[in-house]
Design a protein around this motif. Structure first.
Motif, PDB file in Angstrom:
ATOM      1  N   UNK A 121      -0.056 -24.952   1.514  1.00 16.28           N
ATOM      2  CA  UNK A 121       0.665 -23.862   2.285  1.00 16.28           C
ATOM      3  C   UNK A 121      -0.562 -22.803   2.698  1.00 16.28           C
ATOM      4  N   UNK A 122      -0.726 -22.700   3.997  1.00 19.71           N
ATOM      5  CA  UNK A 122      -1.627 -21.788   4.809  1.00 19.71           C
ATOM      6  C   UNK A 122      -1.163 -20.429   4.148  1.00 19.71           C
ATOM      7  N   UNK A 123      -2.543 -19.589   3.788  1.00 17.60           N
ATOM      8  CA  UNK A 123      -2.264 -18.429   2.944  1.00 17.60           C
ATOM      9  C   UNK A 123      -3.110 -17.308   3.903  1.00 17.60           C
ATOM     10  N   UNK A 124      -2.755 -16.014   3.833  1.00 18.22           N
ATOM     11  CA  UNK A 124      -3.422 -14.679   4.196  1.00 18.22           C
ATOM     12  C   UNK A 124      -3.865 -14.197   3.083  1.00 18.22           C
ATOM     13  N   UNK A 125      -5.239 -13.760   3.203  1.00 15.96           N
ATOM     14  CA  UNK A 125      -5.949 -12.949   2.090  1.00 15.96           C
ATOM     15  C   UNK A 125      -6.233 -11.769   2.558  1.00 15.96           C
ATOM     16  N   UNK A 126      -5.662 -10.677   1.994  1.00 18.27           N
ATOM     17  CA  UNK A 126      -5.905  -9.317   2.365  1.00 18.27           C
ATOM     18  C   UNK A 126      -7.244  -8.635   1.554  1.00 18.27           C
ATOM     19  N   UNK A 127      -8.268  -8.106   2.391  1.00 20.06           N
ATOM     20  CA  UNK A 127      -9.248  -7.518   1.577  1.00 20.06           C
ATOM     21  C   UNK A 127      -9.262  -6.212   1.805  1.00 20.06           C
ATOM     22  N   UNK A 128      -8.922  -5.638   2.549  1.00 18.94           N
ATOM     23  CA  UNK A 128      -8.785  -3.910   2.665  1.00 18.94           C
ATOM     24  C   UNK A 128      -7.661  -3.533   3.621  1.00 18.94           C
ATOM     25  N   UNK A 129      -7.172  -2.225   3.252  1.00 20.59           N
ATOM     26  CA  UNK A 129      -6.194  -1.739   3.963  1.00 20.59           C
ATOM     27  C   UNK A 129      -6.396  -0.168   4.026  1.00 20.59           C
ATOM     28  N   UNK A 130      -6.244   0.271   5.422  1.00 19.79           N
ATOM     29  CA  UNK A 130      -6.520   2.022   5.575  1.00 19.79           C
ATOM     30  C   UNK A 130      -5.497   2.227   6.353  1.00 19.79           C
ATOM     31  N   UNK A 131      -5.113   3.678   6.399  1.00 23.37           N
ATOM     32  CA  UNK A 131      -3.934   4.379   7.223  1.00 23.37           C
ATOM     33  C   UNK A 131      -4.521   5.670   7.747  1.00 23.37           C
ATOM     34  N   UNK A 132      -4.399   6.029   8.872  1.00 23.07           N
ATOM     35  CA  UNK A 132      -4.906   7.251   9.692  1.00 23.07           C
ATOM     36  C   UNK A 132      -3.780   7.921  10.271  1.00 23.07           C
ATOM     37  N   UNK A 133      -3.398   9.237  10.050  1.00 28.12           N
ATOM     38  CA  UNK A 133      -2.251   9.834  10.833  1.00 28.12           C
ATOM     39  C   UNK A 133      -2.386  11.238  10.816  1.00 28.12           C
TER      40      UNK A 133
ATOM     41  N   UNK B 274       0.809  -1.135   0.004  1.00 28.78           N
ATOM     42  CA  UNK B 274      -0.119   0.037   0.077  1.00 28.78           C
ATOM     43  C   UNK B 274       0.641   1.134  -0.074  1.00 28.78           C
ATOM     44  N   UNK B 275       0.751   2.260  -0.851  1.00 29.65           N
ATOM     45  CA  UNK B 275       1.423   3.545  -1.102  1.00 29.65           C
ATOM     46  C   UNK B 275       0.701   4.505  -0.505  1.00 29.65           C
ATOM     47  N   UNK B 276       1.328   5.330   0.413  1.00 29.10           N
ATOM     48  CA  UNK B 276       0.584   6.266   1.228  1.00 29.10           C
ATOM     49  C   UNK B 276       1.102   7.648   0.936  1.00 29.10           C
ATOM     50  N   UNK B 277       0.473   8.245   0.057  1.00 31.79           N
ATOM     51  CA  UNK B 277       0.735   9.556  -0.650  1.00 31.79           C
ATOM     52  C   UNK B 277       1.078  10.764   0.335  1.00 31.79           C
ATOM     53  N   UNK B 278       0.116  10.799   1.184  1.00 28.50           N
ATOM     54  CA  UNK B 278       0.127  12.001   2.227  1.00 28.50           C
ATOM     55  C   UNK B 278       0.331  11.314   3.707  1.00 28.50           C
ATOM     56  N   UNK B 279       1.313  11.958   4.509  1.00 24.55           N
ATOM     57  CA  UNK B 279       1.594  11.458   5.797  1.00 24.55           C
ATOM     58  C   UNK B 279       2.156  12.474   6.630  1.00 24.55           C
ATOM     59  N   UNK B 280       2.239  12.614   8.053  1.00 20.40           N
ATOM     60  CA  UNK B 280       2.799  13.525   8.888  1.00 20.40           C
ATOM     61  C   UNK B 280       4.115  12.998   9.243  1.00 20.40           C
ATOM     62  N   UNK B 281       4.845  13.846   9.828  1.00 21.35           N
ATOM     63  CA  UNK B 281       6.384  13.438  10.088  1.00 21.35           C
ATOM     64  C   UNK B 281       6.239  12.788  11.644  1.00 21.35           C
ATOM     65  N   UNK B 282       5.320  13.124  12.372  1.00 16.89           N
ATOM     66  CA  UNK B 282       5.394  12.833  13.803  1.00 16.89           C
ATOM     67  C   UNK B 282       3.664  12.678  14.295  1.00 16.89           C
ATOM     68  N   UNK B 283       3.446  11.879  15.409  1.00 13.55           N
ATOM     69  CA  UNK B 283       2.106  11.729  15.956  1.00 13.55           C
ATOM     70  C   UNK B 283       2.042  10.054  15.830  1.00 13.55           C
ATOM     71  N   UNK B 284       0.913   9.832  16.167  1.00 13.80           N
ATOM     72  CA  UNK B 284       0.432   8.475  16.240  1.00 13.80           C
ATOM     73  C   UNK B 284      -0.265   7.932  14.990  1.00 13.80           C
ATOM     74  N   UNK B 285      -0.019   6.807  14.541  1.00 13.46           N
ATOM     75  CA  UNK B 285      -1.023   6.407  13.242  1.00 13.46           C
ATOM     76  C   UNK B 285      -1.510   5.106  13.548  1.00 13.46           C
ATOM     77  N   UNK B 286      -2.479   4.891  12.783  1.00 14.69           N
ATOM     78  CA  UNK B 286      -3.252   3.519  12.697  1.00 14.69           C
ATOM     79  C   UNK B 286      -3.603   3.042  11.542  1.00 14.69           C
TER      80      UNK B 286
ATOM     81  N   UNK C 154       0.920   2.865  15.954  1.00 16.03           N
ATOM     82  CA  UNK C 154       2.708   3.337  16.166  1.00 16.03           C
ATOM     83  C   UNK C 154       2.825   4.655  16.301  1.00 16.03           C
ATOM     84  N   UNK C 155       4.177   5.275  16.443  1.00 19.87           N
ATOM     85  CA  UNK C 155       4.271   6.541  16.249  1.00 19.87           C
ATOM     86  C   UNK C 155       5.241   6.822  14.913  1.00 19.87           C
ATOM     87  N   UNK C 156       4.786   7.664  14.437  1.00 16.85           N
ATOM     88  CA  UNK C 156       5.744   8.091  13.056  1.00 16.85           C
ATOM     89  C   UNK C 156       7.117   8.212  13.488  1.00 16.85           C
ATOM     90  N   UNK C 157       7.416   8.607  14.370  1.00 23.21           N
ATOM     91  CA  UNK C 157       8.828   8.984  14.829  1.00 23.21           C
ATOM     92  C   UNK C 157       9.532   7.867  14.983  1.00 23.21           C
TER      93      UNK C 157
END
Length: 810
Positions: free
Chosen positions: A351-363, A228-240, A292-295
């Motif tokens: 072989x057991x697999x992980x299937x990703x259905x969606x991803x989101x990022x907030x910060x 997942x490519x995240x175009x906009x992001x802060x330099x510090x603070x907590x992300x989810x 986590x923390x961006x820092x």
């Protein structure tokens, strides 16, 4: 501002004085009868002509008050006499009368020394927080989970193996600068200076490509990544991060493991750090939430344009130990009949697999602004507008009280306020000034050190010192508000209150820190990381199993503690703690499916139980190619019996298993040859048998019926051969044991009280942050006796130590 700060810092001097003052009476002369017994039975090994373990009884001082080292040596000799290890079996035995005379004299001298030492006994404990204590304290004080210790040097280790012993924790000017840097880093994140920031949001349901060709997919098997490519992001603070995922399970295999990394692409490099690694246990989709923390992560430069944005990589890191060719050649035929060969990624259906259905990022993520860490320090008050300096004084006083773990005096607050008055005119914002003032607090000795009484006479710890000693013992961090309130009220010292608080601390998740720190240091689990496993001998061994080996031992310790079990389970148990990787390593079928450790009852044929059969202990005391009976024996005697053998004399040759002649011999015969050297024989008679009994376990802790060796003389091709295993051994007291089962049975039958006392000594040393001294022995004896009477229950032992006079005095 920097110059002002450094000028003020120069007057801030850390001085630590350790005083040891004795005024003893003249030492009693050795009784002539005692000397005669020593001359007849001891001088031949520890006299003018021969000094085993560098000990001479004919010149060893008898003044146990002034000669502390001599007192410890006489005490060790007393223990050897009680255990029947002196005189050795090849020397004439002591008569009953001679043994009673000798042990009575030594015990009497020790008792006399203790009674004299107690008038000034012990030493002041001024102990620096070690790395892990500092990290946990900063996290709890500032409310921010950042890495505060990356630049700090490693901690030294005490003779007992502990990293919290004040005698080995030094401080340098450079180290103080690192503490200042860490304090500023934390306070910069905790105290914000800007208004409510703009929140960056990103979501995706399909993977994107990273760089070049690769298997970028939503279905993660043996290979493949979701990106997942995240175009906009802060330099510090907590992300989810929120990841909706499900598993495709395979019967007979474990759960797939989802690994999430966060960083950025910089051409051929991709700096990143792990966010989380979790088992995906269900074929029904669920949402995983990580914060986590961006820092704490590599942040992309805003000027980079080739690969803009932050990246999240998600992969499946489950391993089943099997081989599968994921990248295969496929030949296609086009409409014109022309064939073209290309390589494609092929899924392994087993072989057991992980299937990703969606991803989101907030910060950044916050429930209110300023965030909680800021508001905890710069609390709301009308003084902020009415009288800024008065408000600053309140902030400093409150913060210093929490940081120093005690009430602060007006003169201490005024010292920090003088610095505030110098800094404030140099900066535009109040918050910037407070960052610097509070950073000064965090490099104070009252924060960096656990400072306990330094008077000449023994005295009890005060309530706040007791709160800190208890909290750092069981939580590895500062006391919480409840402990401080009990200290303020004077109730903490009450036995019932202290018993309840000990139980509360043990039941709190923060006591996991105690489990991790004490178990890892007591049992020397870091030795696993020091051993390189030779792939020629163990071609299927995966180094990623090492952390699971260490975690198994910590999980076992935790189970004994949490379930209030007998500590004799450390010698032998009818259960083990396993996860899927360790069950597979041990060949245990039907075990747990994930990486979480679960209690598994021992079934017939599972040759485990207790500590001695755990891979962390066996690998950590091996060569990485084969077992090492001497190392394993020394570990057992040191860690479990508190009876470490003397170090080898200088210039004594190592056990030579590499020479062609020696390599083809079984270990027992190699050791016999080694003992032919007179300088080796005596000590090794008391060492080798303990390790020989463990020979059925190879270097990586797996059971074996034969020893597999590589012929060192084979040149053109590898030649392997097998040697028989002889695991029966005669222990130093003449007892015969057959293999690990016999060894564990012997320890439970003949040495359980010695083991109990050893555990009391090690746990007490860890709790006090210092090595035990001769004056502590009476307390250790009393605690050990009660520990034995209460079925060696670990929780009881901890409570007993906390309530002891030993724990309540300096």
């Amino acid at each position: 501002m920097e110059r002002v700060f450094l000028d003020s810092l120069r007057v801030f001097v850390i001085v630590v004085f350790l005083c040891l003052l004795f005024s003893p009476p003249a030492a009693a002369e050795m009784d002539a009868a005692v000397r005669a017994v020593l001359k007849e039975h001891c001088y031949s090994c520890h006299g003018p002509e021969k000094q085993k373990s560098d000990i001479r009884f004919d010149t060893l001082p008898t003044d146990l008050i002034q000669e502390r080292a001599a007192a410890e040596t006489w005490h060790d000799a007393l223990n050897a006499l009680h255990l029947g290890e002196m005189p050795p079996e090849d020397e004439p035995p002591l008569s009953q009368e001679g043994r009673a005379l000798l042990t009575g004299w030594i015990q009497g001298q020790i008792d006399l020394a203790i009674s004299e030492m107690e008038s000034t006994g012990g030493r002041a404990v001024v102990r620096r927080l070690n790395r892990s204590e500092y990290q946990d304290t900063m996290v709890d004080l500032l409310g921010l989970d950042l890495d505060y210790i990356s630049n700090l040097p490693p901690d030294s280790v005490s003779p007992e193996g502990f990293k919290n012993n004040g005698a080995v924790l030094s401080m340098s000017p450079m180290q103080l600068e690192y503490y200042l840097e860490a304090a500023r880093k934390g306070l910069q994140s905790a105290i914000v200076t800007s208004g409510r920031p703009e929140v960056s949001l990103h979501s995706s349901e399909e993977t994107v490509a990273d760089k070049g060709k690769g298997n970028y997919t939503n279905r993660l098997g043996r290979v493949g990544s979701f990106v997942a490519r995240i175009p906009g992001f802060p330099d510090e603070g907590e992300f989810e991060m929120r990841i909706r995922a499900r598993a495709e399970l395979v019967e007979g295999k474990g759960f797939p493991r989802m690994k999430v990394r966060f960083g950025y692409r910089a051409d051929t490099q991709a700096p990143a750090e792990d966010v989380a690694i979790v088992d995906v246990t269900s074929d029904e989709a669920r949402e995983f939430v990580f914060r986590g923390r961006m820092e704490s992560f590599p942040i992309q430069s805003r000027s980079q344009s080739k690969y803009p944005g932050m990246l999240t990589w998600i992969s499946n890191v489950y391993k089943d130990g099997e081989e599968f060719q994921s990248l295969q050649k496929v030949t296609d035929t086009n409409a014109k009949g022309k064939k073209k060969t290309k390589q494609v990624y092929v899924e392994d259906p087993n072989f057991p697999k992980v299937v990703i259905e969606s991803f989101s990022f907030t910060a950044p993520v916050f429930s209110s602004w300023p965030p909680e860490p800021h508001r905890r320090i710069l609390f709301e008050s009308s003084l902020r507008e009415e009288n800024e300096e008065a408000y600053a004084r309140e902030v400093v006083a409150r913060f210093a009280k929490r940081a120093f773990r005690r009430p602060v005096e007006a003169v201490e607050v005024e010292f920090l306020m003088r610095f505030y008055r110098k800094v404030r005119p140099t900066v535009k914002r109040f918050e910037l000034a407070m960052r610097e003032v509070l950073a000064m607090t965090l490099i104070s000795p009252d924060f960096l050190y656990l400072i306990e009484p330094g008077e000449e006479e023994k005295r009890s710890l005060n309530e706040f010192e007791l709160a800190s000693r208890l909290s750092y013992f069981l939580w590895n961090t500062m006391p919480d508000e409840r402990l401080i309130r009990l200290a303020e009220s004077g109730d903490l010292r009450k036995q019932e209150v202290l018993r309840q608080e000990t139980g509360r601390l043990l039941d709190d998740p923060r006591s996991d820190r105690f489990v991790e720190q004490f178990a890892s240091q007591w049992l020397d689990l870091s030795s696993v990381d020091r051993i390189a496993v030779n792939p020629e001998y163990y071609e299927d061994f995966d180094t990623s199993l090492k952390p699971h080996m260490q975690a198994e031992t910590r999980a076992f310790f935790s189970e004994v503690l949490r379930k209030d079990l007998s500590a004799l389970n450390f010698i032998d148990s009818d259960f083990v703690m396993l996860n899927e990787p360790m069950a597979r390593h041990y060949g245990v079928e039907g075990g747990p499916g994930g990486t979480t450790f679960e209690r598994v009852k021992l079934a017939e044929g599972i040759r485990r139980g207790g500590l001695l059969t755990q891979a962390s202990i066996l690998l950590g005391n091996s060569t990485g190619e084969d077992s090492h009976p001497i190392l394993r024996a020394v570990w057992l005697r040191n860690q479990l019996l508190d009876d470490p053998p003397a170090p080898p004399p200088p210039n004594v040759p190592e056990l030579d298993g590499e020479s062609p002649d020696m390599a083809k011999l079984p270990v027992r015969e190699q050791l016999e040859h080694h003992r032919e050297d007179p300088s080796c024989a005596d000590c090794h008679r008391g060492i080798d048998p303990w390790g020989i009994a463990m020979e059925n376990y190879d270097a990586i802790g797996q059971w074996r019926e034969k020893i597999r060796r590589k012929d060192p003389q084979s040149k053109k091709r590898e030649v392997w051969y097998e040697l028989p295993i002889e695991a029966d051994a005669e222990l130093p007291d003449g007892e015969m044991v057959e293999g690990m089962v016999g060894l564990k049975s012997y320890l439970l039958k003949k040495r359980k009280d010695q083991f109990g006392r050893a555990l009391v000594s090690r746990l007490s040393s860890y709790a006090l942050g210092r090595s035990l001294e001769l004056t502590d022995q009476a307390d250790v004896d009393e605690i050990s006796s009660d520990f034995s009477k209460n079925d060696f229950r670990l929780r009881y032992l901890i409570s007993k130590i906390v309530s002891s006079e030993l724990f309540h005095t300096k």
